[in-house]
Motif scaffolding. Structure first.
Motif, PDB file in Angstrom:
ATOM      1  N   LEU A 246       0.827  -1.204   0.000  1.00  0.00           N
ATOM      2  CA  LEU A 246       0.000   0.000   0.000  1.00  0.00           C
ATOM      3  C   LEU A 246       0.863   1.258   0.000  1.00  0.00           C
ATOM      4  N   VAL A 247       1.989   1.206   0.704  1.00  0.00           N
ATOM      5  CA  VAL A 247       2.916   2.347   0.715  1.00  0.00           C
ATOM      6  C   VAL A 247       3.469   2.594  -0.680  1.00  0.00           C
ATOM      7  N   PRO A 267      -2.880  -1.090 -13.394  1.00  0.00           N
ATOM      8  CA  PRO A 267      -2.562  -2.270 -12.587  1.00  0.00           C
ATOM      9  C   PRO A 267      -2.327  -1.950 -11.114  1.00  0.00           C
ATOM     10  N   LEU A 268      -1.832  -0.760 -10.813  1.00  0.00           N
ATOM     11  CA  LEU A 268      -1.674  -0.381  -9.404  1.00  0.00           C
ATOM     12  C   LEU A 268      -3.033  -0.278  -8.714  1.00  0.00           C
ATOM     13  N   LEU A 272      -4.448  -2.420  -5.684  1.00  0.00           N
ATOM     14  CA  LEU A 272      -5.008  -1.748  -4.515  1.00  0.00           C
ATOM     15  C   LEU A 272      -6.358  -2.339  -4.162  1.00  0.00           C
ATOM     16  N   GLY A 273      -7.208  -2.532  -5.168  1.00  0.00           N
ATOM     17  CA  GLY A 273      -8.506  -3.115  -4.896  1.00  0.00           C
ATOM     18  C   GLY A 273      -8.388  -4.505  -4.286  1.00  0.00           C
ATOM     19  N   HIS A 274      -7.435  -5.296  -4.778  1.00  0.00           N
ATOM     20  CA  HIS A 274      -7.222  -6.636  -4.229  1.00  0.00           C
ATOM     21  C   HIS A 274      -6.787  -6.551  -2.773  1.00  0.00           C
ATOM     22  N   LEU A 275      -5.851  -5.660  -2.486  1.00  0.00           N
ATOM     23  CA  LEU A 275      -5.344  -5.539  -1.107  1.00  0.00           C
ATOM     24  C   LEU A 275      -6.409  -5.055  -0.142  1.00  0.00           C
ATOM     25  N   ALA A 279     -13.241  -5.628  -5.435  1.00  0.00           N
ATOM     26  CA  ALA A 279     -13.059  -6.037  -6.829  1.00  0.00           C
ATOM     27  C   ALA A 279     -12.139  -5.031  -7.501  1.00  0.00           C
ATOM     28  N   PRO A 280     -11.189  -5.501  -8.335  1.00  0.00           N
ATOM     29  CA  PRO A 280     -10.299  -4.568  -9.027  1.00  0.00           C
ATOM     30  C   PRO A 280     -11.078  -3.575  -9.874  1.00  0.00           C
TER      31      PRO A 280
END
Length: 280
Positions: A246-247, A267-268, A272-275, A279-280
């Motif tokens: 996340l950082v 893709p970032l 982020l959505g996955h983390l 949903a992406p």
């Protein structure tokens, strides 16, 4: 690593590099140049009485010259263990000239090229063997254990930037800290023989930061991104590692607002959505 800067900057840096080479008793060889971001650095192969070398010239506004970035390579030479393959620093020379401050560093020459040559982002699967990946994992773990008072990422930055660029409210307190190279991307790694280049910014960062940064710069090549996760999963696939991701996403999304790393934005945000469990 990066493209040639504006003509005036390129001319000034070339002339200053030649001056530094003469002052350090070296002679540039070959036509190849390695430029840093927006012409901030210029590096070239040189010949010296002690054999092949590599002369790196760093430039900054005179009022910002010195400090952590100036001292990083010298301190890495003192504190990094043998398990971390890096070019050995022979000599250094710092001076000011009008509006600019300069630092010239003479290193042993590294024979192998960087994995990427124009930018940190990976765009094709690299041809790296088992020994390379094993060495990378060993180096990342060894760096993490080096005691230091240097700082690569500040908690104050996380408190301010993470909500702003991630667009969510979250606990910005890093769960763990360790020492990081701080700029571990594909243009700072050589192959087929592993060497870690560019030791300006090393210091304390959220644990897993180096692995998270390399993974982020691999996202355009999913096969290699998966390999990074497989090799460095022991620091990525834990709560501290997920926070480090996340950082890194925060930092790289911030760069997109300046027009850099634009191809990584999608893709970032998917990562982020996955983390965040969305949903992406």
């Amino acid at each position: 690593m990066y493209s040639e800067p504006e003509p005036d900057t390129a001319k000034r840096m070339r002339e200053t590099h030649a001056t530094a080479a003469a002052a350090l008793g070296s002679t540039p060889v070959g036509p190849d140049e390695a430029w840093g971001w927006r012409g901030r650095t210029l590096s070239r192969a040189v010949s010296t009485p002690l054999g092949a070398g590599w002369l790196r010239l760093v430039c900054a506004p005179a009022e910002k010259a010195g400090g952590k970035l100036w001292e990083g390579p010298q301190e890495a030479e003192r504190f990094m263990p043998p398990a971390v393959p890096r070019p050995r620093l022979r000599e250094r020379l710092a001076w000011s000239d009008g509006d600019y401050g300069y630092l010239a560093e003479l290193y042993d020459r590294v024979a192998d090229r960087t994995v990427t040559t124009e930018e940190p982002i990976l765009r094709a699967v690299p041809d790296l063997d088992e020994a390379w990946w094993s060495g990378l994992s060993t180096a990342v773990d060894a760096i993490a254990e080096v005691p230091t008072e240097r700082v690569a990422v500040r908690q104050e930055y996380l408190d301010r930037a993470m909500p702003q660029y991630l667009g969510v409210s979250l606990d910005t307190t890093a769960p763990a800290w360790s020492t990081a190279h701080g700029d571990l991307h594909w243009a700072n790694l050589t192959g087929p023989q592993l060497t870690l280049l560019d030791w300006e910014g090393w210091g304390a960062a959220p644990a897993g930061y180096d692995a998270a940064l390399l993974h982020a710069y691999s996202l355009l090549v999913p096969e290699t991104a998966a390999e990074v996760r497989r090799r460095l999963g022991h620091v990525l696939d834990i709560p501290a590692g997920r926070f480090a991701e996340l950082v890194v996403i925060t930092e790289l999304l911030q760069t997109t607002t300046r027009g850099d790393n634009l191809e990584l934005e999608k893709p970032l945000r998917g990562r982020l959505g996955h983390l965040l469990g969305q949903a992406p």
